[in-house]
Scaffold this active site. Structure first.
Site, PDB file in Angstrom:
ATOM      1  CB  CYS A  63      -0.909   0.033   1.227  1.00 44.39           C
ATOM      2  SG  CYS A  63      -1.888   1.550   1.259  1.00 44.39           S
ATOM      3  CB  CYS A  93      -1.720   4.418   4.654  1.00 43.70           C
ATOM      4  SG  CYS A  93      -3.241   3.972   3.798  1.00 43.70           S
ATOM      5  CB  SER A  94      -0.501   0.347   6.635  1.00 43.69           C
ATOM      6  OG  SER A  94      -1.573   0.923   7.362  1.00 43.69           O
ATOM      7  CB  CYS A  95      -4.809  -0.664   2.435  1.00 42.61           C
ATOM      8  SG  CYS A  95      -5.372   1.025   2.694  1.00 42.61           S
TER       9      CYS A  95
HETATM   10 FE    FE Z   1      -3.322   1.978   2.981  1.00 37.22          FE
END
Ligand code: FE
Length: 187
Positions: A88, A91-93
């Site tokens: 991602c 961000c951090s999906c």
């Molecule tokens: Fe994300």
């Protein structure tokens, strides 16, 4: 994060015990065991594999012990010609429903920025070296769409049942930064 948690607890919006239970559940019950079961089934059941590649959200939800997948899940299949990796960049999906908690490096700026530019070098950092002829494709997750890599079934596993196959499936091989274990690595 801790500051935010403290405020939410102080205001009575969340309970520390409840938060701990949620985290523990994602660590021990969800993932990456569910993802591993999904991959093992895809390896041994061709019709499930087809459904998974067609609509992963739907296919995963049909496994009785999994339940509904919250977000739109897309399964991408590795072949000798193509290796898939997931990131991602924003961000951090991450597909929590099937893989549990994301590893710390998944959220790092180094991984997020570098994997797009030099996926082969990042892969090598993880100890995976693929033939130059294998194309590497990087999938960028979003809040709406998450990806699950379907690795290739290791050789030497003919006749293995799903439980035994699942023991070969690592979290990283479903993110694309690793490969499944070799049959010799599990009892
Ligand atoms: Fe994300």
């Amino acid at each position: 994060m801790r500051a935010l948690e403290k405020i939410l607890v102080e205001k009575g919006y969340v309970e520390t015990a409840a938060l701990d239970r949620i985290i523990e559940s994602y660590e021990t019950k969800v993932g990456p065991h569910i993802g591993a079961r999904v991959i093992a089934k895809a390896w041994s059941d061709p019709s499930f594999r087809r459904s998974l590649l067609e609509d992963a959200t739907k296919a995963v939800s049909t496994l009785a012990e999994v339940g509904r997948v919250g977000e739109h899940l897309v399964a991408v299949e590795n072949t000798p010609q193509l290796h898939n990796m997931v990131v991602c960049t924003l961000c951090s999906c991450y597909p929590w429903d099937v893989l549990g908690l994301p590893p710390v490096w998944y959220k790092s700026f180094a991984y997020r920025s570098r994997v797009v530019k030099e996926p082969r070098a990042v892969l090598a950092d993880f100890g995976v070296v693929l033939p130059a002829s294998t194309e590497i494709r990087v999938w960028d997750s979003t809040a709406e769409t998450r990806f699950l890599v379907v690795p290739m079934r290791p050789a030497g596993t003919d006749g293995w049942n799903e439980t035994k196959l699942a023991s070969l499936v690592t979290r990283d091989c479903m993110i694309g930064t690793g490969l499944p274990k070799n049959p010799g690595e599990v009892a």
